[in-house]
Design a protein around this motif. Structure first.
Motif, PDB file in Angstrom:
ATOM      1  N   VAL A  61      -1.698  50.649 -17.284  1.00  0.00           N
ATOM      2  CA  VAL A  61      -1.733  52.111 -17.376  1.00  0.00           C
ATOM      3  C   VAL A  61      -1.154  52.729 -16.112  1.00  0.00           C
ATOM      4  CG1 VAL A  61      -3.217  54.132 -17.644  1.00  0.00           C
ATOM      5  CG2 VAL A  61      -3.718  52.034 -18.925  1.00  0.00           C
ATOM      6  N   HIS A  62      -1.495  52.151 -14.952  1.00  0.00           N
ATOM      7  CA  HIS A  62      -0.953  52.608 -13.677  1.00  0.00           C
ATOM      8  C   HIS A  62      -0.144  51.485 -13.038  1.00  0.00           C
ATOM      9  CE1 HIS A  62      -3.304  56.135 -14.054  1.00  0.00           C
ATOM     10  NE2 HIS A  62      -4.447  55.650 -13.591  1.00  0.00           N
ATOM     11  N   ALA A  63       0.946  51.834 -12.409  1.00  0.00           N
ATOM     12  CA  ALA A  63       1.718  50.863 -11.615  1.00  0.00           C
ATOM     13  C   ALA A  63       1.304  51.007 -10.161  1.00  0.00           C
ATOM     14  CB  ALA A  63       3.213  51.124 -11.758  1.00  0.00           C
ATOM     15  N   PRO A  64       1.074  49.909  -9.446  1.00  0.00           N
ATOM     16  CA  PRO A  64       0.682  50.018  -8.034  1.00  0.00           C
ATOM     17  C   PRO A  64       1.803  50.608  -7.181  1.00  0.00           C
ATOM     18  CG  PRO A  64       1.136  47.735  -8.622  1.00  0.00           C
ATOM     19  CD  PRO A  64       1.180  48.508  -9.893  1.00  0.00           C
ATOM     20  N   ASP A  65       1.424  51.406  -6.188  1.00  0.00           N
ATOM     21  CA  ASP A  65       2.408  51.952  -5.248  1.00  0.00           C
ATOM     22  C   ASP A  65       2.851  50.888  -4.249  1.00  0.00           C
ATOM     23  OD1 ASP A  65       2.204  54.492  -6.416  1.00  0.00           O
ATOM     24  OD2 ASP A  65       0.438  54.955  -5.199  1.00  0.00           O
ATOM     25  N   GLU A  66       1.925  50.019  -3.892  1.00  0.00           N
ATOM     26  CA  GLU A  66       2.219  48.903  -2.999  1.00  0.00           C
ATOM     27  C   GLU A  66       1.425  47.703  -3.478  1.00  0.00           C
ATOM     28  OE1 GLU A  66       1.702  49.782   1.221  1.00  0.00           O
ATOM     29  OE2 GLU A  66       1.695  51.928   0.726  1.00  0.00           O
ATOM     30  N   GLY A  67       1.837  46.520  -3.043  1.00  0.00           N
ATOM     31  CA  GLY A  67       1.129  45.309  -3.413  1.00  0.00           C
ATOM     32  C   GLY A  67       1.690  44.688  -4.680  1.00  0.00           C
ATOM     33  N   SER A  68       1.060  43.612  -5.119  1.00  0.00           N
ATOM     34  CA  SER A  68       1.598  42.873  -6.261  1.00  0.00           C
ATOM     35  C   SER A  68       0.492  42.290  -7.118  1.00  0.00           C
ATOM     36  CB  SER A  68       2.512  41.747  -5.764  1.00  0.00           C
ATOM     37  OG  SER A  68       1.813  40.880  -4.886  1.00  0.00           O
ATOM     38  N   LEU A  69       0.846  42.056  -8.396  1.00  0.00           N
ATOM     39  CA  LEU A  69       0.005  41.339  -9.354  1.00  0.00           C
ATOM     40  C   LEU A  69       0.701  40.030  -9.673  1.00  0.00           C
ATOM     41  CD1 LEU A  69      -0.660  44.460  -9.862  1.00  0.00           C
ATOM     42  CD2 LEU A  69      -1.399  43.725 -12.134  1.00  0.00           C
ATOM     43  N   LEU A  70      -0.076  38.947  -9.720  1.00  0.00           N
ATOM     44  CA  LEU A  70       0.492  37.648 -10.040  1.00  0.00           C
ATOM     45  C   LEU A  70      -0.318  36.996 -11.154  1.00  0.00           C
ATOM     46  CD1 LEU A  70       0.642  37.972  -6.650  1.00  0.00           C
ATOM     47  CD2 LEU A  70       1.954  35.878  -6.955  1.00  0.00           C
ATOM     48  N   LEU A  71       0.375  36.432 -12.125  1.00  0.00           N
ATOM     49  CA  LEU A  71      -0.246  35.677 -13.208  1.00  0.00           C
ATOM     50  C   LEU A  71       0.316  34.270 -13.151  1.00  0.00           C
ATOM     51  CD1 LEU A  71      -2.168  36.009 -15.688  1.00  0.00           C
ATOM     52  CD2 LEU A  71      -0.110  36.282 -17.068  1.00  0.00           C
ATOM     53  N   ASP A  72      -0.565  33.286 -12.984  1.00  0.00           N
ATOM     54  CA  ASP A  72      -0.132  31.892 -12.792  1.00  0.00           C
ATOM     55  C   ASP A  72       0.844  31.770 -11.622  1.00  0.00           C
ATOM     56  OD1 ASP A  72      -1.643  30.796 -14.892  1.00  0.00           O
ATOM     57  OD2 ASP A  72      -0.126  31.381 -16.358  1.00  0.00           O
ATOM     58  N   GLY A  73       0.638  32.581 -10.589  1.00  0.00           N
ATOM     59  CA  GLY A  73       1.461  32.516  -9.403  1.00  0.00           C
ATOM     60  C   GLY A  73       2.787  33.235  -9.499  1.00  0.00           C
ATOM     61  N   VAL A  74       3.088  33.828 -10.656  1.00  0.00           N
ATOM     62  CA  VAL A  74       4.358  34.526 -10.870  1.00  0.00           C
ATOM     63  C   VAL A  74       4.108  36.025 -10.865  1.00  0.00           C
ATOM     64  CG1 VAL A  74       6.309  34.860 -12.442  1.00  0.00           C
ATOM     65  CG2 VAL A  74       5.243  32.596 -12.218  1.00  0.00           C
ATOM     66  N   THR A  75       4.944  36.784 -10.161  1.00  0.00           N
ATOM     67  CA  THR A  75       4.791  38.226 -10.080  1.00  0.00           C
ATOM     68  C   THR A  75       4.818  38.847 -11.480  1.00  0.00           C
ATOM     69  OG1 THR A  75       5.799  38.309  -7.887  1.00  0.00           O
ATOM     70  CG2 THR A  75       5.756  40.356  -9.141  1.00  0.00           C
ATOM     71  N   LEU A  76       3.854  39.719 -11.735  1.00  0.00           N
ATOM     72  CA  LEU A  76       3.707  40.342 -13.047  1.00  0.00           C
ATOM     73  C   LEU A  76       3.960  41.841 -12.913  1.00  0.00           C
ATOM     74  CD1 LEU A  76       2.781  39.924 -16.032  1.00  0.00           C
ATOM     75  CD2 LEU A  76       0.451  40.401 -15.250  1.00  0.00           C
ATOM     76  N   ARG A  77       4.938  42.347 -13.654  1.00  0.00           N
ATOM     77  CA  ARG A  77       5.239  43.775 -13.639  1.00  0.00           C
ATOM     78  C   ARG A  77       4.832  44.377 -14.987  1.00  0.00           C
ATOM     79  NH1 ARG A  77       9.310  41.421 -10.603  1.00  0.00           N
ATOM     80  NH2 ARG A  77       9.557  42.336  -8.506  1.00  0.00           N
ATOM     81  N   LEU A  78       3.863  45.253 -14.921  1.00  0.00           N
ATOM     82  CA  LEU A  78       3.341  45.883 -16.132  1.00  0.00           C
ATOM     83  C   LEU A  78       3.834  47.320 -16.190  1.00  0.00           C
ATOM     84  CD1 LEU A  78      -0.342  44.571 -15.850  1.00  0.00           C
ATOM     85  CD2 LEU A  78       1.567  43.536 -17.103  1.00  0.00           C
ATOM     86  N   ARG A  79       4.776  47.585 -17.083  1.00  0.00           N
ATOM     87  CA  ARG A  79       5.342  48.928 -17.191  1.00  0.00           C
ATOM     88  C   ARG A  79       4.592  49.794 -18.196  1.00  0.00           C
ATOM     89  NH1 ARG A  79       9.406  45.254 -16.550  1.00  0.00           N
ATOM     90  NH2 ARG A  79      10.844  45.626 -14.793  1.00  0.00           N
ATOM     91  N   ARG A  80       3.819  49.156 -19.036  1.00  0.00           N
ATOM     92  CA  ARG A  80       3.034  49.878 -20.034  1.00  0.00           C
ATOM     93  C   ARG A  80       1.862  49.001 -20.451  1.00  0.00           C
ATOM     94  NH1 ARG A  80       6.766  49.211 -25.498  1.00  0.00           N
ATOM     95  NH2 ARG A  80       7.196  46.975 -25.231  1.00  0.00           N
ATOM     96  N   ALA A  81       0.913  49.588 -21.182  1.00  0.00           N
ATOM     97  CA  ALA A  81      -0.286  48.857 -21.584  1.00  0.00           C
ATOM     98  C   ALA A  81       0.049  47.661 -22.464  1.00  0.00           C
ATOM     99  CB  ALA A  81      -1.249  49.793 -22.303  1.00  0.00           C
ATOM    100  N   ARG A  82       1.071  47.807 -23.294  1.00  0.00           N
ATOM    101  CA  ARG A  82       1.451  46.716 -24.189  1.00  0.00           C
ATOM    102  C   ARG A  82       1.856  45.465 -23.409  1.00  0.00           C
ATOM    103  NH1 ARG A  82       0.501  44.243 -28.838  1.00  0.00           N
ATOM    104  NH2 ARG A  82       2.325  43.146 -29.643  1.00  0.00           N
ATOM    105  N   ASP A  83       2.451  45.653 -22.229  1.00  0.00           N
ATOM    106  CA  ASP A  83       2.859  44.505 -21.419  1.00  0.00           C
ATOM    107  C   ASP A  83       1.654  43.671 -20.992  1.00  0.00           C
ATOM    108  OD1 ASP A  83       5.448  45.424 -21.642  1.00  0.00           O
ATOM    109  OD2 ASP A  83       5.464  46.406 -19.678  1.00  0.00           O
ATOM    110  N   ALA A  84       0.555  44.343 -20.672  1.00  0.00           N
ATOM    111  CA  ALA A  84      -0.653  43.627 -20.271  1.00  0.00           C
ATOM    112  C   ALA A  84      -1.213  42.822 -21.439  1.00  0.00           C
ATOM    113  CB  ALA A  84      -1.694  44.610 -19.750  1.00  0.00           C
ATOM    114  N   THR A  85      -1.227  43.417 -22.624  1.00  0.00           N
ATOM    115  CA  THR A  85      -1.726  42.706 -23.803  1.00  0.00           C
ATOM    116  C   THR A  85      -0.889  41.464 -24.086  1.00  0.00           C
ATOM    117  OG1 THR A  85      -2.494  44.805 -24.739  1.00  0.00           O
ATOM    118  CG2 THR A  85      -2.282  42.946 -26.242  1.00  0.00           C
TER     119      THR A  85
END
Length: 511
Positions: A61-85
């Motif tokens: 729902v929100h994109a971080p202004d700074e920092g990162s999200l990683l899934l299985d060690g790979v950077t995860l970019r979520l542009r919309r809620a559907r991406d998270a699902t």
């Protein structure tokens, strides 16, 4: 930083130095979080600590202004809620939002219905798979049942079944037991342990410390948008967690509420409904808190709605200050001095898109007019008086109510009635979904109301809340009053036994 189980070699999900700002508000301040497969991590913090923003960041729902999200060690970019699902991150929220005209199966598969040949919905497969998910959570009803026919607790189980049906790798549970009975909560613990056994990572958001210690492996505490502590739940204590959450010790959560047995204010006799409750009768005195306890489905909230003229089909006799009070519609009760703060404050008790001022003055607009026109000066003065009296934390009167923490929202929902100088205030689950610090503020407000001579009906599923605040406790089960207890010598075991049907002492009426 939160600890992680040694059995998991690498994190499944990580947040590293995540910041999020909304104008001048710095909602997240460099938050770090680590989740492993098969781990249940409690996310703890007062309302306004940043938990909701963190969840919205994890769910796209929100994109971080700074920092990162990683899934299985790979950077995860979520542009919309559907991406998270799609990534396997699913949230089950406290407030259930569903299409009531649709079935449970249709709600579970909304937006992702299985298709048959020709692009048509495969109804048989959808109902079959939805039923399997519902059976996993012990729902006890058919997938083809319309949501409009289901209780709040049953709707919550649909949300959980929806997450399970999506084969989620990370499940975020936001106050998942708020609407569940004690037995349903115990069953839910089994569901969480089942997720853990299948290697699902669970982020468990709760204000209930017994849940943290019952089902969580680790904890992470947020305060003012920053992670301020974490570790193994087995090595923590409740006072330590409270100090981390609040930045201070909260020694006395429940204020002393001396008994003031004044004259009888409210008398209810033979309050009945064909399907929801039968022969409810009680008295309420001036300056008294009367607690209503019972499991989900006991009929407590339905009986309170009937007192307000909001439950068609109900009948019975109500007397206020000794005079008959016929209640055909809510205006009859409100005019007489009987008001209700409903359980679902965000849907039934407030207009989130309106300002704090407009919510506080909504019930008393007639008294704020000059001739046919609303006086802005009177409205502002009235609202500011309540903001000061209730110690509502808000940037201004014009702040949208949605921008306040849950505890401050609840103060506003209660406060809108106080300007009408009511005689009786009904509080239905007044601390649902708010943290220990906010609960303390609401308890102090209740104590202040009683000290001013108001009478309070406190409907709550939190047994410690009822036992510590109420001067008398009545217990409902399956639509009937089955027991009444004075505060003196009140024992939790006896109250729970009466509510569950294990035993019920003779129903005694106050003299």
């Amino acid at each position: 930083m939160n600890a992680s189980p040694s059995s998991a070699p690498a994190p499944l999900l990580q947040l590293r130095g995540v910041h999020k700002r909304f104008g001048p508000t710095h909602a997240l301040r460099g938050v770090d979080l680590t989740l492993h497969a098969g781990q249940v991590l409690a996310l703890i913090g007062e309302n306004g600590a940043g938990k909701s923003t963190l969840v919205k960041t994890l769910t796209g729902v929100h994109a971080p202004d700074e920092g990162s999200l990683l899934l299985d060690g790979v950077t995860l970019r979520l542009r919309r809620a559907r991406d998270a699902t799609v990534a396997g991150i699913v949230a089950v929220h406290q407030e259930t939002v569903m299409f009531e005209a649709l079935t449970a199966a249709e709600n579970i598969f909304i937006g992702r219905q299985p298709l048959a040949w020709g692009g048509r919905v495969d109804w048989a497969r959808m109902n079959r798979e939805a039923q399997a998910a519902l059976d996993q959570v012990g729902a006890g009803f058919a997938a083809t049942t319309r949501v409009a026919e289901l209780s709040l607790a049953q709707r919550h189980l649909i949300e959980i079944a929806r997450a399970l049906s999506q084969q989620a790798r990370v499940v975020i549970l936001d106050e998942p037991t708020a609407a569940l009975s004690q037995q349903e909560i115990r069953d839910f613990y089994g569901i969480v342990r089942g997720l853990k056994a299948r290697g699902v990572a669970v982020l468990f958001i709760t204000h209930k410390f017994d849940e943290i210690f019952a089902v969580c492996d680790d904890y992470l505490v947020l305060r003012d948008g920053a992670s301020v502590g974490g570790g193994r739940v087995a090595e923590a204590t409740e006072p330590e967690l409270v100090r981390l959450m609040a930045g201070r010790a909260i020694e006395q959560v429940y204020p002393a509420v001396p008994a003031q047995r004044g004259p009888v204010v409210l008398q209810v006799e033979g309050l009945s409904h064909p399907t929801e409750f039968q022969d409810v009768a009680f008295e309420l005195r001036q300056g008294e808190i009367l607690g209503f306890y019972g499991l989900v489905g006991a009929g407590r909230s339905e009986a309170m709605l009937a007192l307000m003229g909001l439950n068609p089909g109900a009948s019975g006799h109500i007397r206020l200050d000794g005079r008959p009070l016929p209640v055909r519609q809510p205006a009859d009760a409100i005019t007489a001095g009987l008001v209700l703060v409903p359980e679902e404050r965000q849907r039934q008790g407030a207009v989130l898109g309106l300002s704090v001022r407009h919510n506080l003055t909504l019930a008393g607009l007639a008294g704020l007019c000059r001739g046919p026109w609303l006086s802005r000066t009177r409205e502002s003065a009235f609202a500011q008086g309540l903001i000061d009296r209730l110690r509502v934390k808000t940037a201004s009167q014009d702040t949208p109510l949605s921008g306040l923490s849950g505890g401050n929202q609840q103060k506003v929902v209660i406060g809108k009635w106080l300007g009408l100088n009511p005689r009786v205030v009904i509080l239905d689950e007044p601390t649902k979904g708010i943290d220990v610090g906010a609960k303390q503020a609401v308890y102090e407000l209740i104590a202040d109301l009683v000290a001013q001579g108001l009478s309070v009906i406190l409907v709550s599923s939190e047994l410690p809340e009822v036992m510590n605040l109420a001067h008398r406790v009545v217990v409902m089960r399956r639509g009937r009053l089955v027991a009444e207890f004075p505060r003196e010598g009140l024992e939790a075991e006896a109250v729970v036994a009466a509510a569950s049907g294990l035993q019920a002492p003779p129903l005694r009426r106050a003299a």
